[in-house]
Design an enzyme around this catalytic site. Structure first.
Site, PDB file in Angstrom:
ATOM      1  N   ASN A 145      41.060  36.267  43.122  1.00 44.87           N
ATOM      2  CA  ASN A 145      42.352  35.638  42.776  1.00 44.87           C
ATOM      3  C   ASN A 145      43.184  35.417  44.044  1.00 44.87           C
ATOM      4  OD1 ASN A 145      44.836  34.837  41.917  1.00 44.87           O
ATOM      5  ND2 ASN A 145      45.309  36.704  40.758  1.00 44.87           N
ATOM      6  N   ASP A 184      45.564  43.632  38.403  1.00 48.72           N
ATOM      7  CA  ASP A 184      45.095  43.961  37.059  1.00 48.72           C
ATOM      8  C   ASP A 184      45.115  42.767  36.110  1.00 48.72           C
ATOM      9  OD1 ASP A 184      44.645  46.745  37.650  1.00 48.72           O
ATOM     10  OD2 ASP A 184      46.826  46.888  37.854  1.00 48.72           O
ATOM     11  N   GLU A 212      42.423  39.087  31.888  1.00 51.69           N
ATOM     12  CA  GLU A 212      41.969  37.762  31.445  1.00 51.69           C
ATOM     13  C   GLU A 212      40.477  37.761  31.094  1.00 51.69           C
ATOM     14  OE1 GLU A 212      42.982  34.494  34.000  1.00 51.69           O
ATOM     15  OE2 GLU A 212      45.077  35.071  34.111  1.00 51.69           O
ATOM     16  N   GLY A 223      45.548  43.137  44.576  1.00 49.36           N
ATOM     17  CA  GLY A 223      46.774  42.737  43.883  1.00 49.36           C
ATOM     18  C   GLY A 223      47.957  43.574  44.291  1.00 49.36           C
ATOM     19  N   GLY A 280      49.349  45.792  42.047  1.00 45.50           N
ATOM     20  CA  GLY A 280      49.306  47.056  41.325  1.00 45.50           C
ATOM     21  C   GLY A 280      48.000  47.829  41.489  1.00 45.50           C
ATOM     22  N   ARG A 286      56.801  38.557  45.940  1.00 41.48           N
ATOM     23  CA  ARG A 286      55.390  38.885  46.129  1.00 41.48           C
ATOM     24  C   ARG A 286      55.056  39.308  47.556  1.00 41.48           C
ATOM     25  NH1 ARG A 286      51.237  38.504  42.993  1.00 41.48           N
ATOM     26  NH2 ARG A 286      51.793  38.131  40.840  1.00 41.48           N
ATOM     27  N   GLY A 324      50.674  43.953  33.113  1.00 42.01           N
ATOM     28  CA  GLY A 324      51.338  43.280  34.233  1.00 42.01           C
ATOM     29  C   GLY A 324      51.512  41.783  34.035  1.00 42.01           C
ATOM     30  N   GLU A 325      51.044  41.261  32.893  1.00 40.20           N
ATOM     31  CA  GLU A 325      51.197  39.828  32.588  1.00 40.20           C
ATOM     32  C   GLU A 325      52.379  39.646  31.639  1.00 40.20           C
ATOM     33  OE1 GLU A 325      48.808  37.294  33.795  1.00 40.20           O
ATOM     34  OE2 GLU A 325      48.667  39.026  35.109  1.00 40.20           O
TER      35      GLU A 325
HETATM   36  P1  ADP Z   1      49.082  40.955  40.988  1.00 39.86           P
HETATM   37  O1  ADP Z   1      48.640  42.373  41.042  1.00 39.86           O
HETATM   38  O2  ADP Z   1      49.673  40.539  42.275  1.00 39.86           O
HETATM   39  O3  ADP Z   1      49.932  40.683  39.797  1.00 39.86           O
HETATM   40  P2  ADP Z   1      46.898  39.684  39.564  1.00 39.86           P
HETATM   41  O4  ADP Z   1      45.479  39.643  39.972  1.00 39.86           O
HETATM   42  O5  ADP Z   1      47.279  40.587  38.480  1.00 39.86           O
HETATM   43  O6  ADP Z   1      47.774  40.025  40.860  1.00 39.86           O
HETATM   44  O7  ADP Z   1      47.260  38.166  39.184  1.00 39.86           O
HETATM   45  C1  ADP Z   1      48.510  37.676  39.011  1.00 39.86           C
HETATM   46  C2  ADP Z   1      48.476  36.338  38.300  1.00 39.86           C
HETATM   47  O8  ADP Z   1      47.812  35.346  39.070  1.00 39.86           O
HETATM   48  C3  ADP Z   1      47.784  36.303  36.960  1.00 39.86           C
HETATM   49  O9  ADP Z   1      48.734  35.962  35.985  1.00 39.86           O
HETATM   50  C4  ADP Z   1      46.759  35.181  37.075  1.00 39.86           C
HETATM   51  O10 ADP Z   1      46.656  34.410  35.887  1.00 39.86           O
HETATM   52  C5  ADP Z   1      47.349  34.358  38.175  1.00 39.86           C
HETATM   53  N1  ADP Z   1      46.402  33.465  38.889  1.00 39.86           N
HETATM   54  C6  ADP Z   1      45.076  33.590  39.043  1.00 39.86           C
HETATM   55  N2  ADP Z   1      44.574  32.590  39.826  1.00 39.86           N
HETATM   56  C7  ADP Z   1      45.626  31.815  40.149  1.00 39.86           C
HETATM   57  C8  ADP Z   1      45.764  30.619  40.917  1.00 39.86           C
HETATM   58  N3  ADP Z   1      44.718  30.056  41.519  1.00 39.86           N
HETATM   59  N4  ADP Z   1      47.006  30.093  41.039  1.00 39.86           N
HETATM   60  C9  ADP Z   1      48.077  30.660  40.448  1.00 39.86           C
HETATM   61  N5  ADP Z   1      48.006  31.782  39.696  1.00 39.86           N
HETATM   62  C10 ADP Z   1      46.797  32.357  39.555  1.00 39.86           C
HETATM   63 MG    MG Z   2      49.202  41.557  37.867  1.00 39.73          MG
END
Ligand code: ADP
Ligand code: MG
Length: 371
Positions: free
Chosen positions: A19, A79, A84, A119, A121, A184, A349-350
């Site tokens: 990601n 997370d 997803e 990420g 978290g 972020r 976390g979503e």
């Molecule tokens: P964090 O720990 O920083 O929250 P996550 O892996 O939990 O990182 O992801 C955060 C969000 O990024 C999720 O809601 C996911 O759907 C979103 N995401 C994944 N790929 C992309 C992308 N290419 N562009 C934008 N958002 C994305």
């Molecule tokens: Mg997250």
């Protein structure tokens, strides 16, 4: 622990999902420098996909994982990607177009999920392998054992039902996470920043909480924990197809649930894993497949009360603070107060719609890799 059933430990077939949006946005670089070389040295067979949009991993879970080609899905992310992927697998449609079939249950139960922390978290890696270091996590994935874990099934009017593996939360914690997206660049520190900012304003989050308890006091929780600790590795009974035991959020409440009116709530927090982020062990009694969720809530809000609690979450000592309730529960319903208007609900976390929801445990539905 049970040996990894694929035989040779050094040739796991991995799907890596990177990601690029997670954490501070360094996932591609981190995977290339700390994940890929170790997987190659361990002769893992690796397919890599970089997510191109929010929700991409859900589509991957539904369409690509179903081929049964992989021993584990490595989420080079926070997370949100495991969240997803799990939901994607659950949405898998069999040939008759049927969702949430026996096949979806098998996919969830058989495909191990793990995390290469990239990420903000990284609760999955920290809880299962005790580390949020990407290279140590890569080693833990290479050598990891399969560990069954319960999932939590959420019911919401506008979203239907969906899965969470980590947390649901309303109030201070949800706002500190979802309300700091613009920060972020701070990495994991944005949560702590968000918490302090909100504590200073003493904001409350009035709601009603209806609970089906399994262990309602801290001493009962201790007993439950001691009893189930011995059973962690032994219980590998396969999951059954999910059938709701308590109906949906729109049904009448079961009569044996306990209701709490919480006009001064600071947070309602429910988890399946001990660590909710790299620094915070909010749920020290959480166990992978004890058939329960851990509930932690507080109906008081003042900076003097809350700051010492937040500081103590690294060790789990916050549970001894007055005003903090901790319990093991089988199911619950949370209804934000009408007057609360707009707010945040965080699921793993979503962000999800700010409306009532109900949750129940689905025993042993998923598999993670653990050290
Ligand atoms: P964090 O720990 O920083 O929250 P996550 O892996 O939990 O990182 O992801 C955060 C969000 O990024 C999720 O809601 C996911 O759907 C979103 N995401 C994944 N790929 C992309 C992308 N290419 N562009 C934008 N958002 C994305
Ligand atoms: Mg997250």
């Amino acid at each position: 622990k049970q040996a990894y059933p694929m035989g040779c430990q050094l040739s796991k077939r991995l799907m890596v999902i990177v990601n690029p949006h997670g954490g501070k946005g360094h996932a591609i670089r981190t995977y290339r420098s700390e994940g890929a070389p170790l997987f190659k040295a361990a002769r893992c067979l690796v397919d890599v996909i970089t997510t191109e949009y929010a929700g991409h991993a859900r589509d991957i879970g539904r369409e690509k994982v179903s081929q049964g080609k992989y021993d584990a899905i490595v989420c080079a992310s926070g997370d949100g990607i495991p969240h997803e992927i799990l939901n994607g697998m659950w949405d898998y449609e069999d040939e008759d177009g049927k969702k949430r079939s026996k096949r979806a249950t098998e996919l969830l139960a058989n495909t191990a999920i793990c995390q290469l922390p990239c990420g903000s978290g990284n609760a999955l890696a920290k809880s299962l392998n005790g580390t949020a270091s990407p290279s140590e996590s890569a080693l833990a994935i290479i050598k990891g054992y399969r560990l069954k874990s319960d999932l939590m099934v959420v019911s919401q009017k506008t979203k239907g039902s969906y899965l969470t593996f980590l947390t649901q939360t309303h109030g201070l914690i949800a706002e500190s996470d979802l309300g700091t997206e613009h920060l972020r660049w701070m990495g994991g520190a944005r949560f702590s920043f968000g918490v302090v900012q909100r504590l200073l304003f003493s904001k409350t989050y009035p709601c009603r909480l209806d609970v089906k308890y399994q262990a309602s006091s801290k001493s009962e929780v201790r007993r439950h924990f001691a009893q189930y600790m011995d059973n962690i590795e032994n219980n590998t009974t396969p999951a059954e197809k999910f059938t709701p035991r308590f109906g949906t959020v729109e049904d009448e409440l079961p009569s044996d649930w306990t209701s709490h009116n919480l006009p001064n709530a600071s947070m309602i927090y429910v988890s399946k894993l001990p660590w909710v982020s790299t620094e915070n062990q909010f749920f020290p009694a959480a166990l992978p497949h004890d058939g329960a969720m851990d509930l932690c809530y507080s109906n008081t809000m003042s900076p003097f009360h809350s700051i010492p609690i937040m500081v103590a979450t690294e060790t789990g000592a916050h549970l001894d603070s007055p005003g903090i309730e901790y319990a093991k529960i089988e199911a619950y319903r949370l209804t934000p107060a009408e007057e609360d208007g707009h707010g945040y609900l965080s699921m793993d976390g979503e962000s999800y719609p700010f409306e009532p929801f109900q949750v129940e445990v689905w025993p042993r539905a998923a598999t993670f890799l653990s050290k």
